[in-house]
Design a protein around this motif. Structure first.
Motif, PDB file in Angstrom:
ATOM      1  N   GLY A  45       0.811  -1.213   0.000  1.00  0.00           N
ATOM      2  CA  GLY A  45       0.000   0.000   0.000  1.00  0.00           C
ATOM      3  C   GLY A  45       0.842   1.260   0.000  1.00  0.00           C
ATOM      4  O   GLY A  45       1.860   1.358  -0.700  1.00  0.00           O
ATOM      5  N   GLU A  46       0.427   2.233   0.781  1.00  0.00           N
ATOM      6  CA  GLU A  46       1.103   3.520   0.828  1.00  0.00           C
ATOM      7  C   GLU A  46       2.532   3.397   1.357  1.00  0.00           C
ATOM      8  O   GLU A  46       3.437   4.125   0.927  1.00  0.00           O
ATOM      9  N   GLU A  47       2.748   2.436   2.271  1.00  0.00           N
ATOM     10  CA  GLU A  47       4.100   2.230   2.794  1.00  0.00           C
ATOM     11  C   GLU A  47       5.031   1.726   1.697  1.00  0.00           C
ATOM     12  O   GLU A  47       6.176   2.183   1.591  1.00  0.00           O
TER      13      GLU A  47
ATOM     14  N   PRO B  47       5.692  10.467  -0.635  1.00  0.00           N
ATOM     15  CA  PRO B  47       4.574   9.526  -0.496  1.00  0.00           C
ATOM     16  C   PRO B  47       4.312   9.178   0.969  1.00  0.00           C
ATOM     17  O   PRO B  47       5.251   8.995   1.746  1.00  0.00           O
ATOM     18  N   ALA B  48       3.035   9.124   1.328  1.00  0.00           N
ATOM     19  CA  ALA B  48       2.590   8.825   2.699  1.00  0.00           C
ATOM     20  C   ALA B  48       2.929   9.953   3.661  1.00  0.00           C
ATOM     21  O   ALA B  48       2.958   9.752   4.872  1.00  0.00           O
ATOM     22  N   LYS B  49       3.133  11.166   3.140  1.00  0.00           N
ATOM     23  CA  LYS B  49       3.557  12.273   4.006  1.00  0.00           C
ATOM     24  C   LYS B  49       2.524  12.602   5.079  1.00  0.00           C
ATOM     25  O   LYS B  49       2.888  12.906   6.212  1.00  0.00           O
ATOM     26  N   ASP B  50       1.227  12.554   4.737  1.00  0.00           N
ATOM     27  CA  ASP B  50       0.197  12.871   5.727  1.00  0.00           C
ATOM     28  C   ASP B  50       0.242  11.889   6.890  1.00  0.00           C
ATOM     29  O   ASP B  50       0.194  12.284   8.061  1.00  0.00           O
TER      30      ASP B  50
ATOM     31  N   GLU C 236       4.678   2.280  -1.530  1.00  0.00           N
ATOM     32  CA  GLU C 236       4.895   3.427  -2.414  1.00  0.00           C
ATOM     33  C   GLU C 236       5.988   4.337  -1.860  1.00  0.00           C
ATOM     34  O   GLU C 236       6.837   4.840  -2.599  1.00  0.00           O
ATOM     35  N   HIS C 237       5.957   4.532  -0.553  1.00  0.00           N
ATOM     36  CA  HIS C 237       6.995   5.340   0.097  1.00  0.00           C
ATOM     37  C   HIS C 237       8.367   4.680  -0.056  1.00  0.00           C
ATOM     38  O   HIS C 237       9.355   5.353  -0.390  1.00  0.00           O
TER      39      HIS C 237
ATOM     40  N   TRP D 190       9.691   5.118  -3.510  1.00  0.00           N
ATOM     41  CA  TRP D 190      10.160   6.491  -3.726  1.00  0.00           C
ATOM     42  C   TRP D 190      11.551   6.678  -3.128  1.00  0.00           C
ATOM     43  O   TRP D 190      12.435   7.263  -3.744  1.00  0.00           O
TER      44      TRP D 190
END
Length: 237
Positions: A78-80, A221-224, A82-83, A86
């Motif tokens: 997931g978002e992790e 990515p996943a900054k929020d 993607e991070h 990056w």
């Protein structure tokens, strides 16, 4: 010696601690997760790889990023993931050998004390256990009952741990790079001539404003999630 854990790509906090460590500190141990979550990957790896008084071990974020670089499937999703992708895409290739060759653990005898430096407690198959959010001395002693180790230094769980039984000492200095306040925690251990340990937990204040603002500037990515969970900042407010 000084013990650091979970730098997480935050070079500002790493520099603050290194500037604070006394000149008589003979060696520094970094307990994994050197990169990931934070965006200053190359800066952190340049500092650590250029020093001969630092020993580093691998953490789960380091493992995920190296797997991506080598074309393997990371354990993140997931978002992790993607991070991690990056971070891997921005990593200067000259640091890949350093990150790839980090050991899973270091065992060392220091002043007749058997030390274990590890990112987190390992299963029998040498993979990291799930984080125990409510650790106890009894559970820690059971985890290491088959091992003749006196002092276990670990990270991963970003909170400070200081447990001592008549068998072992367990230390987690807290996360250097992911903190709710602009402070950098670390631990020092001194062994006197009588082999008695002196342990000190330290916090070094530092200016984290530019580091935090860069999450938005770089569109990390996943900054929020990172800012809300690890630094308690809601960028939408």
């Amino acid at each position: 010696m000084a013990i650091l854990a979970d730098i997480h790509g935050n070079s500002a906090t790493l520099k603050a601690v290194l500037n604070n460590i006394d000149n008589d500190t003979e060696h520094i141990y970094c307990l994994g997760d050197l990169v990931g979550i934070g965006h200053e990957t190359d800066e952190v790896l340049e500092i650590l790889s250029s020093r001969n008084d630092v020993s580093c071990i691998i953490g789960n974020h380091d493992q995920a990023i190296i797997k991506i670089i080598h074309g393997e499937e990371p354990d993140s999703y997931g978002e992790e993931r993607e991070h991690h992708q990056w971070i891997a895409s921005r990593l200067n290739e000259k640091y890949v050998p350093f990150l790839s060759n980090l050991p899973l653990k270091i065992e060392k005898k220091i002043c007749n004390k058997h030390f274990l430096f590890v990112h987190y407690h390992l299963n029998d198959n040498q993979t990291f256990q799930s984080i125990d959010r409510r650790p106890t001395l009894e559970k820690l002693d059971e985890c290491y009952r088959k091992q003749s180790i006196h002092i276990i230094c670990f990270g991963h769980h970003h909170k400070i741990h200081h447990f001592k039984s008549n068998k072992r000492l367990y230390l987690n200095p807290g996360s250097l790079g992911c903190n709710h306040n602009p402070v950098a925690p670390y631990c020092t251990i001194h062994v006197n001539d009588s082999n008695q340990l002196s342990i000190t937990f330290n916090e070094v204040p530092y200016d984290n404003r530019q580091f935090l603002l860069a999450y938005e500037k770089l569109n990390v990515p996943a900054k929020d999630f990172i800012l809300n969970v690890f630094h308690v900042i809601n960028i939408n407010n």
